[in-house]
Design a protein around this motif. Sequence first.
Motif, short mmCIF file in Angstrom:
data_model
loop_
_atom_site.label_atom_id
_atom_site.label_comp_id
_atom_site.label_asym_id
_atom_site.label_seq_id
_atom_site.Cartn_x
_atom_site.Cartn_y
_atom_site.Cartn_z
N SER A 126 44.65 41.39 48.15
CA SER A 126 43.79 41.09 47.00
C SER A 126 44.61 41.17 45.73
O SER A 126 45.71 41.73 45.69
CB SER A 126 42.61 42.05 46.93
N THR A 128 44.95 42.14 41.45
CA THR A 128 44.80 43.43 40.74
C THR A 128 43.35 43.77 40.44
O THR A 128 43.03 44.93 40.20
CB THR A 128 45.59 43.38 39.42
N GLY A 130 40.99 43.24 42.68
CA GLY A 130 40.35 43.47 43.95
C GLY A 130 39.73 42.23 44.57
O GLY A 130 38.98 42.34 45.55
N ARG A 131 40.03 41.05 44.05
CA ARG A 131 39.46 39.82 44.58
C ARG A 131 40.36 39.25 45.68
O ARG A 131 41.59 39.33 45.59
CB ARG A 131 39.30 38.79 43.46
N GLU A 165 50.64 44.49 48.98
CA GLU A 165 50.10 45.84 49.18
C GLU A 165 51.10 46.90 48.73
O GLU A 165 50.73 47.92 48.15
CB GLU A 165 49.74 46.04 50.66
N HIS A 168 50.88 46.99 45.05
CA HIS A 168 49.66 47.71 44.63
C HIS A 168 49.89 49.21 44.70
O HIS A 168 49.50 49.96 43.78
CB HIS A 168 48.49 47.32 45.53
#
Length: 593
Positions: A126, A128, A130-131, A165, A168
């Motif tokens: 996803s 930043t 969260g999509r 990931e 993130h």
Amino acid sequence: MSDQQKQVMALSRVASQISADENIDELLAGLIRSACEQGAWHLGSIMSVDLAHGYALVLTRYESSMLPQQTEDRWELATSPCLIALQTREPVYIRDALETTQFPGYRREAKVRGYRTVLVLPMTSSDTAGRPMVLTVASRAVREVGEEDLAFMSAVVQLGAIAVERAHRHRAQTQANEQLQRIIESQRTLLREVLAGESLATLTVSLGDLLDGPVLVVDFFSNYLLGSGSPLPSIYDDAAWAKWLTGAGGREFVPIVRDAIEFQRKSSVVLPIGQGSSVEATIQPLTIDDELVGALLTFGEGKPSDLQKLMLESVSFALSVQLMRSVIRFRIETRTLTELFFEIVERRWRSEDDVLGRARHLGLALTAPLRMIVIDFPGPAGQGTNLTVEGHRTVTMLARQQNITMHVVMVGSGLVCLLPDEEDSDATALTRLGQQISDAVFGTFGCAPIVVLGERFEGMEPLAQEWERCWRMIRVARNYGKTGFLRMPDLGPVPILMGAADSADVRIFVDGAIGKLIEYDKRTRSDYLQTLSAYLRSGCRSQLCANEMGLHVTTLRYRLSRINELFHIDVESPERRFAVELAIHLHQLTGTH
């Protein structure tokens, strides 16, 4: 070199190109560039899918041509294959975008940008926000996509997802480290302010800045509220909110918050703020030696993170240290007088002159006529301390309003008020004060106290005797469930009888009449005393008593015979019946059990 070896080398180059990027935007740009270059595609993009608003948004693009192109950065999901790819978790292959009828948006753009074949692949990562994301590549010529091509592109997408990931996690760790450093610096700042003796108002403003939001500090010892910023700016600006907190509406917050902490055991509370509105706040209790002294209220939705919890703990510690000063000051003022009072009523003094001198130093003239008002605060365990402390302030305020001199002594879960009783004193003033104390405590705390007005006395020994008499009245009132302002006639003849009798004589009488029966019930967990008491209450009528107790009359008679046999208690004669009934009554009142 075989085609398989070429693809492995291509994947290796993709991995090396994206592994060096920690910034997510740069990583995504490198990913789509590598996917196009190593997969022999002419252009591509990575899009995030905003399901809530129904659009696919372009995050980054790659174009092999250097010529300027007219591009579209937002696609309706209804005309985009992105939603289909995400829902099926499978690639979407458009052989010729110029001929497709299913995706008219791609057909329009293909004419402008000159591409034909399109491949849309869902990503397992996803952005930043969260999509979910999809990767899209296109070729300027019609291209057949086989199983090997799909496998290669799927591997590229998987490598990209792993890298995203990782980015993130790196971003989250960096933010956490930065927040931790801010918390550590905030701790230092708070402790410096506390140790420097800054006021609670100054500290509250600092807390609002540190927590980046409105806060409310509630001081239970002084019924004081301090706010930093308005939680609902649409209703109150900061100035109006501060003014509202100092009024009657703000004072209602104190019992609401205390009740939520002590009795409802809640971590949040809904506060009415007038104009038909309310606001929810998270509660952080403030304690000193396991005693609740205040609370920190924060406003805002969402569960705090671990670092935010650490910040709240630091803030709570600083506030507790600050509130400790007011607690210590209050305890010093009340402890000395309380110690002196107990030394007198427990008759532990050695020099009467020394005690009288210490009392004069505290402003209390024990050689002058005095009256005593004793206040008992019934309630659940743990509530007594707060009621006593706040009751102290309530009683003092009422006496000041009526211009009555008073010394207030904290005694366990109650108060003793010592008042001068001169010859020209208004006899009804103390009665009015006692009634007002009862009404004020009930209205403020929601529980009815027992308020007893004593008789006039003068000297140390009479003070001790008057305390014992008032305490006996309170004990009787407790047993009978009486509350409010009470005088001797309100309780009937029993307290008069107990006041006239010496407590040691009462115990001897009770032990002689029913002592063995009480001890037997305690040792064997039987209920002979209950049976005998019920029998006497029923007027010694067996059938009526058996019906009330839910027993067969034969069982009742057997118990009565056992009582007579074991303890030699016979209630058939009126004199003996009166003695036993009185002993049971005194046993219940004096608590000799």
